[in-house]
Write a protein that holds these residues in place. Structure first.
Motif, short mmCIF file in Angstrom:
data_model
loop_
_atom_site.label_atom_id
_atom_site.label_comp_id
_atom_site.label_asym_id
_atom_site.label_seq_id
_atom_site.Cartn_x
_atom_site.Cartn_y
_atom_site.Cartn_z
N VAL A 238 0.89 -1.17 0.00
CA VAL A 238 0.00 0.00 0.00
C VAL A 238 0.92 1.21 0.00
CG1 VAL A 238 -1.63 1.37 1.35
CG2 VAL A 238 -1.94 -1.11 1.18
N GLY A 239 0.76 2.05 -1.00
CA GLY A 239 1.71 3.15 -1.14
C GLY A 239 3.12 2.58 -1.19
N ASN B 36 -8.33 -11.97 7.94
CA ASN B 36 -8.54 -11.56 9.34
C ASN B 36 -8.38 -10.07 9.59
OD1 ASN B 36 -9.04 -14.19 9.95
ND2 ASN B 36 -6.97 -14.64 10.69
N ASN B 37 -8.09 -9.32 8.54
CA ASN B 37 -8.00 -7.87 8.75
C ASN B 37 -8.59 -7.15 7.55
OD1 ASN B 37 -5.67 -7.18 6.80
ND2 ASN B 37 -4.79 -8.83 8.06
N ALA B 38 -8.92 -5.88 7.76
CA ALA B 38 -9.65 -5.12 6.75
C ALA B 38 -8.82 -4.83 5.51
CB ALA B 38 -10.15 -3.81 7.36
N VAL B 39 -7.50 -4.88 5.65
CA VAL B 39 -6.64 -4.58 4.51
C VAL B 39 -6.44 -5.81 3.62
CG1 VAL B 39 -4.33 -3.75 3.84
CG2 VAL B 39 -5.45 -2.79 5.84
N ARG B 40 -6.64 -6.98 4.18
CA ARG B 40 -6.36 -8.26 3.50
C ARG B 40 -4.87 -8.44 3.22
NH1 ARG B 40 -11.75 -7.62 1.19
NH2 ARG B 40 -13.02 -9.20 2.19
N CYS B 41 -4.07 -8.07 4.23
CA CYS B 41 -2.62 -8.32 4.18
C CYS B 41 -2.34 -9.45 5.17
CB CYS B 41 -1.86 -7.06 4.56
SG CYS B 41 -0.09 -7.35 4.74
N ALA C 35 -0.36 -5.21 8.28
CA ALA C 35 -1.76 -4.91 7.99
C ALA C 35 -2.25 -3.70 8.79
CB ALA C 35 -2.64 -6.13 8.28
N GLN C 36 -1.87 -3.69 10.07
CA GLN C 36 -2.31 -2.57 10.91
C GLN C 36 -1.68 -1.26 10.44
OE1 GLN C 36 -4.70 -2.73 13.37
NE2 GLN C 36 -4.54 -0.50 13.14
N GLN C 37 -0.43 -1.33 10.07
CA GLN C 37 0.25 -0.12 9.58
C GLN C 37 -0.39 0.38 8.29
OE1 GLN C 37 4.23 -1.64 9.32
NE2 GLN C 37 4.71 -1.18 11.47
N PHE D 62 -3.44 -0.17 7.38
CA PHE D 62 -4.77 0.34 7.71
C PHE D 62 -4.68 1.79 8.18
CE2 PHE D 62 -8.42 1.24 10.31
CZ PHE D 62 -9.47 0.61 9.68
N ASP D 63 -3.75 2.03 9.08
CA ASP D 63 -3.61 3.37 9.62
C ASP D 63 -3.23 4.36 8.51
OD1 ASP D 63 -4.21 2.26 12.05
OD2 ASP D 63 -2.12 2.16 12.73
N TYR D 64 -2.36 3.91 7.64
CA TYR D 64 -1.93 4.79 6.56
C TYR D 64 -3.11 5.12 5.63
CZ TYR D 64 0.44 6.52 2.42
OH TYR D 64 0.82 7.28 1.34
N ILE D 65 -3.84 4.09 5.25
CA ILE D 65 -5.01 4.33 4.38
C ILE D 65 -5.99 5.26 5.06
CG2 ILE D 65 -7.00 3.25 3.23
CD1 ILE D 65 -5.28 0.68 2.96
N ASP D 66 -6.18 5.05 6.36
CA ASP D 66 -7.14 5.88 7.07
C ASP D 66 -6.67 7.34 7.11
OD1 ASP D 66 -9.64 5.93 8.35
OD2 ASP D 66 -8.67 6.07 10.32
N SER D 67 -5.37 7.54 7.21
CA SER D 67 -4.86 8.92 7.23
C SER D 67 -5.02 9.57 5.86
CB SER D 67 -3.39 8.93 7.68
OG SER D 67 -2.58 8.34 6.68
#
Lengths: 359, 359, 359, 359
Positions: C158-159, C177-182, C188-190, C192-197
């Protein structure tokens, strides 16, 4: 567009009447089919000109060269290209009609469509293109033979002279024993004499070719648009000079009642499903049912005649088309192997298509 | 496979007789065609069951829903999906034949081909599928109308009752004025009475539909395999119950001499090219020449009859198929709009294909 | 044209973002495949909007209706039509851009090509069309599962945030198991946070989806133009926002020497042929060799952003496109099932095509 | 299957590395295109072996013969068949590998798929097949030139040596001035030396070919599956040794934000629509927007190396494949005209397809 046929067993033909040659690329033939060169040549020989005095005197050996796709006598699954070089081109024969539109030929329509055309002997629209079909169809026949499927055509009508017997009342092994390719020797002689008399008048006459296919398993053909008989019909109608196609009970079947026309199913002594009659022509819902497939193809009198005809030229001026050259007074004797070839191509394609019906 | 038709103006039909509905996705229709909902509905109404006592009494409004491809009353160049939901499904009518193979239907061949089948009313093999063709064909007609091309079919024969006049000797505007769709009112009444008498016997009878296409410019159709008449033939033969196709002089043309059959070209008073006769049926070398295109389509007697018939079932046991349900004693009156639809689809496709003939 | 995919296992999709719905007709699926409605629905649910706050908030249940081709829970070999009706259309959201060309969207090119366009939400060019692909792909997956073939995709970048491990070093069961599908939970959490920002900025960002296919037998794929990876590439590049495709060693492989890159063959303990490395990505000469097939797909940042952008309108006037609506800040999480669906469609088609390789 | 490409401008290639020759049938080329024999030959010459010491020393004149479809220097709208006969076949060179599977070649996969294979020089899987593509592509270029469209490719990377400048910072007229076909003369010399050093090691190395297409009008390409870049991708990935394809911003574009990546529209001084940047690579929604189209193609190191390699044979026995023969240490210099040819074929096809977008 328009020079390819088939979905899986696919052919692309090329070539003009008076160009370098006629050829075909066959794609989708499965690997491992024995490539019987002699058989393919013998089929081309059945179609070639100059077989008797009732066919065109153009001289062509119609020998083919294999360019690809065959290795150590077997097909390899890759495209098989074949070429039949033109020998007796005599292009000068056609210079007098370069600007003229011959009646009931494709000269005018090609000119309107493309703006240019190879006028020599009809160029791409010449029936010489069918040599490529016969070569490809011969390979399809070899594939079908491995599957127990046999295609046989014969002449059933010339002008008004019509064979009234059905295919199962005739001895089809007689077909190749006469120049007309009519399995009834007496009728064959009468047809021959009639065609010869038409030839002497510089005229031409039409005819009908019948075809029967034995050994097709049930299940070949596809629903809705690609019905087995619809593809057979298209394939036949794509042959030069064809005006009509019917299968099974055909046009005559319309006069029957359903109770007369329906083919009752029964189980024979070998536990095999059969029908008591075969008005269906071996096809139900577009799919073979295991019975004999049979159909008829109507050929018009060939357009080239040795008589003067009224026409026009490219400039819109009145022109008299003068009959010259070397042409067939009746196309059906040479059409027999072409009908067989197209039928074999249709069946080979449906054999392969049917492989995807189930997992 | 087999449920798609066309190269550029392409249709993919779907649906079964007693499933959710029948539909079609039309791809390749150019953008900007006025989508006349009323016209399309009127064409479906011409085909729908229950129009008179000589057609099946199945009750279907045959109203269609547009799912895509139309915006602000115009086609957008993207796929146009239409659906006609089934209403009068009565699937229970068919439970008694779930395991039986009806004579001259597609039950047996589908079973062999696929191993499973939707037996309700013939499932996919039912002529109900043609509703989708009529809807798509109506759109093709709208496109053709913008180009000045008009397609008109009519019933010319029922059983042995045959209209001897050619299309240009008839008043085709009479066609829609009677239930048989025969443009000769006297003959139409006789045909109606005959069909009705066959119906009362629980039997069925065949017929012939003729079709004429006016206004086709010269140049439509492709050489070799995709000749205009070959595609017309395939399209017609793909319609349920069709057994034969001929165009122009057809099967009768084989008895003529070339000198009688050839169509002489001339220039008319408006400097337009014409032919003095039209044995070619408006097509030369597979390409339209600007004259009227005309052809005939033979329909067998429909296989469903209200009489007991000998047959077998899926287990190989003898079975008596008992006639039940609601069916057409003669298919040709309802086949008229289907023939027109398929002809329109063929022509629309060739119109688009011809755009690539020149740079 | 362009809305169909496949040669034998063929799909034709239809529908617009804000029309009645999105649908697909699947032709050529073999008979007898168990039609698992729940599975197909679950695949649609993986793609549907509104799954988390990093996906568009458009509300769509994305429930599908089967219109044809399924009988008693099995495919019948006839066309399977599915429709997903649009619910949350809110067409008024788009009236302000009716005449505007949004930067890096298809507005301008559709307008030039067709002269008309359904501007609501991008009409046909909207990624909503991929719902139809996912439904069809789910059926292809069901067919492949019967053959032991499994397709699995995941987000690898992602990016600039990039998963450096290869698929066999990851636990792919973590993907869902996560919203990013990583499949790497920390990454995945990182992501997610980046996409959300990025979302909060009203901006968007691109990403990469990897895919691995296990269990493909050797022999699938066709020589020359229809190589397995060429079709995979086309299928992936046809997905909205895709800018690149590579398989096996990909772009990095160009820096290797042949002696490093070649995959040595050996026979394993089960007498099965394998390669020691798999730079070939499971495909040699366009045909599967039995090893894992793997590839990467690059997605650009989605064009719709919630920021004002310079553009023009249909009249050629300068316009400021104002960001509005509900859109994905990063497309890759929802692209995972789409990539899988297209891969499954490619493989199902090659499975069927390969049936014709030999008699 | 697999040896045909295109929907309207269609090619069917045939032939094997060590058979009679390589050829192609081009169908759907419009009538009236000037058939410039010298230009076509010059394109073949750009691809032919033996151009410098960094290409294979196989000796082939690669002269072509026209078999059909050209009359008086113009295309006629009918199929154009071309053949390039093989001269330097040396089949004996390959007898030692008749039963062996060369690593990372197609030997094994063809054998599994077909059961037979023409092992001589890779048979059908040889890159020699691309000669047919170059010939057909040259005709496509002639057609495109009449429409103002120009295709130009060049080498941008060999191994890790990479040209960092974009196409508009380079003088592409330099491309043909060196054996590597890199438009930067300094880099070209370094690449040449590197390839030559790899050659001396009996090894091979990969590379990247870039391509830019200028002059494409807006509107070419089709929605959904047949997007312009999806077809370009398939066409490129179908070339031997290709592992990846990206267009416009490609894999690097994934790291950008939407606000950076979007291409703002503006109207230039000539009232023409343009974009300020071109991350879209001239394609939006799969349809050309009038800007330059550009893309990259990754080629792996060729599999044939002059070193001994571990492998197996047809009997499942371990075998050492011994490097022999005459092969390219790096394929990209000769790949330049092949990339151009395939791009031209894609564009010619979309030009014709686009003719049907509107009535």
């Amino acid at each position: 567009m328009g020079s390819t046929y088939g979905k899986i067993f696919k052919i692309a033909t090329f070539g003009e009447s008076h160009g370098v040659g006629i050829g075909v690329v066959i794609e989708g033939c499965p690997a491992g089919v024995t490539f019987d060169t002699d058989f393919i040549q013998s089929e081309l020989t059945r179609r070639k000109p100059g077989q008797s005095r009732i066919t065109t005197q153009r001289k062509e050996a119609d020998e083919f060269e294999v360019l690809s796709g065959v290795f150590e006598g077997k097909t390899t699954g890759t495209p098989i290209a074949l070429i039949i070089r033109n020998e007796d081109q005599r292009s000068k024969d056609y210079s007098h009609i370069a600007a003229q539109f011959r009646p009931s030929h494709a000269d005018y329509t090609y000119q309107v469509k493309y703006g240019v055309r190879d006028y020599r002997g009809g160029g791409r629209s010449s029936a010489r293109e069918t040599a490529a079909r016969v070569a490809a169809g011969a390979l399809a026949k070899l594939l079908l033979a491995e599957l127990g499927v046999n295609v046989q055509a014969y002449v059933s009508q010339v002008g008004a002279m019509k064979l009234e017997k059905s295919y199962d009342e005739l001895d089809l092994t007689e077909t190749e024993n006469n120049a007309v390719r009519c399995p009834d020797p007496v009728m064959a002689q009468q047809m021959f004499d009639y065609i010869d008399s038409v030839r002497k008048l510089g005229d031409s006459v039409g005819g009908v070719v019948n075809c029967v296919i034995k050994g097709t398993p049930a299940g070949w053909g596809e629903p809705v648009f690609d019905k087995l008989h619809a593809e057979l019909g298209k394939a036949m109608l794509s042959i030069n000079a064809v005006k009509g196609f019917e299968y099974g009970s055909g046009f005559e079947g319309v006069t029957l009642l359903g109770s007369q026309h329906n083919d009752a199913f029964y189980i024979d002594d070998n536990e095999k499903v059969h029908t008591r009659t075969n008005h269906s022509g071996g096809i139900q819902g577009g799919i073979s049912n295991g019975e004999d497939i049979y159909f008829k193809v109507a050929f018009k009198p060939v357009a080239t005649i040795m008589q003067d005809q009224e026409s026009i030229d490219q400039h819109g001026d009145v022109a008299i088309v003068q009959g010259k050259g070397r042409h067939d007074p009746c196309v059906v004797p040479r059409a027999v192997p072409i009908v067989e070839a197209m039928a074999a191509l249709v069946l080979a394609d449906f054999y392969l298509r049917n492989k995807s019906s189930r997992v």
